[in-house]
Write a protein that holds these residues in place. Structure first.
Motif, PDB file in Angstrom:
ATOM      1  N   ILE A   1      45.638  65.368  24.367  1.00  0.00           N
ATOM      2  CA  ILE A   1      46.798  64.606  24.820  1.00  0.00           C
ATOM      3  C   ILE A   1      47.946  65.545  25.146  1.00  0.00           C
ATOM      4  N   PHE A   5      49.915  66.039  28.823  1.00  0.00           N
ATOM      5  CA  PHE A   5      51.364  65.917  29.024  1.00  0.00           C
ATOM      6  C   PHE A   5      51.960  67.194  29.607  1.00  0.00           C
ATOM      7  N   LEU A  45      52.884  61.009  34.637  1.00  0.00           N
ATOM      8  CA  LEU A  45      53.357  60.868  33.251  1.00  0.00           C
ATOM      9  C   LEU A  45      53.532  59.406  32.877  1.00  0.00           C
ATOM     10  N   THR A  46      54.071  58.625  33.814  1.00  0.00           N
ATOM     11  CA  THR A  46      54.287  57.198  33.577  1.00  0.00           C
ATOM     12  C   THR A  46      52.961  56.487  33.321  1.00  0.00           C
ATOM     13  N   LEU A  48      50.232  57.853  32.279  1.00  0.00           N
ATOM     14  CA  LEU A  48      49.682  58.385  31.033  1.00  0.00           C
ATOM     15  C   LEU A  48      50.279  57.682  29.820  1.00  0.00           C
ATOM     16  N   ILE A  49      51.606  57.558  29.800  1.00  0.00           N
ATOM     17  CA  ILE A  49      52.300  56.921  28.672  1.00  0.00           C
ATOM     18  C   ILE A  49      51.899  55.447  28.563  1.00  0.00           C
ATOM     19  N   SER A  50      51.864  54.761  29.713  1.00  0.00           N
ATOM     20  CA  SER A  50      51.508  53.342  29.732  1.00  0.00           C
ATOM     21  C   SER A  50      50.070  53.128  29.236  1.00  0.00           C
ATOM     22  N   LEU A  52      48.211  55.236  27.408  1.00  0.00           N
ATOM     23  CA  LEU A  52      48.087  55.621  25.997  1.00  0.00           C
ATOM     24  C   LEU A  52      48.562  54.492  25.089  1.00  0.00           C
ATOM     25  N   ASP A  53      49.644  53.852  25.476  1.00  0.00           N
ATOM     26  CA  ASP A  53      50.175  52.726  24.712  1.00  0.00           C
ATOM     27  C   ASP A  53      49.159  51.581  24.694  1.00  0.00           C
ATOM     28  N   SER A  56      46.152  52.507  22.455  1.00  0.00           N
ATOM     29  CA  SER A  56      46.555  52.470  21.056  1.00  0.00           C
ATOM     30  C   SER A  56      46.559  51.037  20.530  1.00  0.00           C
ATOM     31  N   SER A 182      45.729  58.745  34.918  1.00  0.00           N
ATOM     32  CA  SER A 182      45.936  59.192  33.543  1.00  0.00           C
ATOM     33  C   SER A 182      44.672  59.753  32.908  1.00  0.00           C
TER      34      SER A 182
END
Length: 222
Positions: A1, A5, A45-46, A48-50, A52-53, A56, A182
């Motif tokens: 991860i 990033f 990045l956006t 990836l974050i979305s 990953l959330d 999770s 992502s």
């Protein structure tokens, strides 16, 4: 991860530092190109974050499924239409390999299943070949329906098939950097389908293409 990033962050940092060093005044055209590249890395990045959330929440069971009965045919047609513009840009034809005037009722979370379809079709477009095709097919099982998304791209090596649903796994990392995303799309697909207590699979032949398939529970029209 951490690696996923760092790659876009370092790229953005490099473009911004170059612009700050005077490129804006010296070469406005190249500056616009650098800003465009920085923007694409921010998009990465956006995503990836979305994603990953999303993963999770799926893994910890924090996302509950909104189960409902619905006709899968209109959803497949709608998803195809949603991605047709992207397919045209890559000169790929999306084909529906089933009768569109029939009704197939399933019980599932409609929005999550559309997310699965978008991820699978988008993946086939990313790794398909120019002038190729993506075919969406439906097969009736006893109590289930099997939906398959097939491309005629380069395919995946047999040794890598078992790993395609892993987070960030790339069969071709150099090409993956070019196409973006992502690297979590297929992992999200697996989690959503398994949350439905259904199965998802992949098969591929190098040089011929790849097929991803998943099952859904059929329901009677009552």
């Amino acid at each position: 991860i951490s690696h996923e990033f760092k790659t876009p962050l370092f790229a953005i940092q490099g473009y911004i530092e170059t612009l700050q060093d005077g490129m804006l005044e010296e070469d406005p055209k190249l500056s616009i190109q650098f800003l465009s590249k920085a923007s694409k890395n921010i998009d990465r990045l956006t995503y990836l974050i979305s994603d990953l959330d999303e993963i999770s929440k799926l893994e910890t069971g924090k996302i509950s499924l909104n189960m409902e009965k619905f006709d899968i045919i209109p959803l497949l047609i709608e998803t195809k239409e949603q991605l047709e513009e992207k397919a045209k840009k890559q000169d790929i034809n999306i084909i529906l390999n089933f009768k569109t005037n029939t009704t197939i009722l399933v019980e599932a979370d409609k929005l999550k299943i559309q997310q699965v379809l978008v991820n699978l079709i988008d993946n086939s477009l990313k790794y398909g070949k120019e002038g190729g095709k993506t075919t969406i097919s439906i097969f009736h099982l006893i109590d289930q329906v099997l939906i398959e998304v097939t491309d005629n791209g380069l395919g995946i090596e047999e040794k890598n098939i078992a790993r395609v649903f892993e987070r960030f796994f790339r069969t071709d990392r150099s090409r993956s950097r070019e196409i973006g995303g992502s690297g979590l799309g297929l992992s999200i697909v697996k989690h959503i389908i398994e949350a439905h207590e259904q199965t998802v699979n992949a098969r591929s032949t190098e040089g011929l293409g790849t097929t991803f398939g998943f099952t859904l529970e059929k329901t009677r029209n009552t």
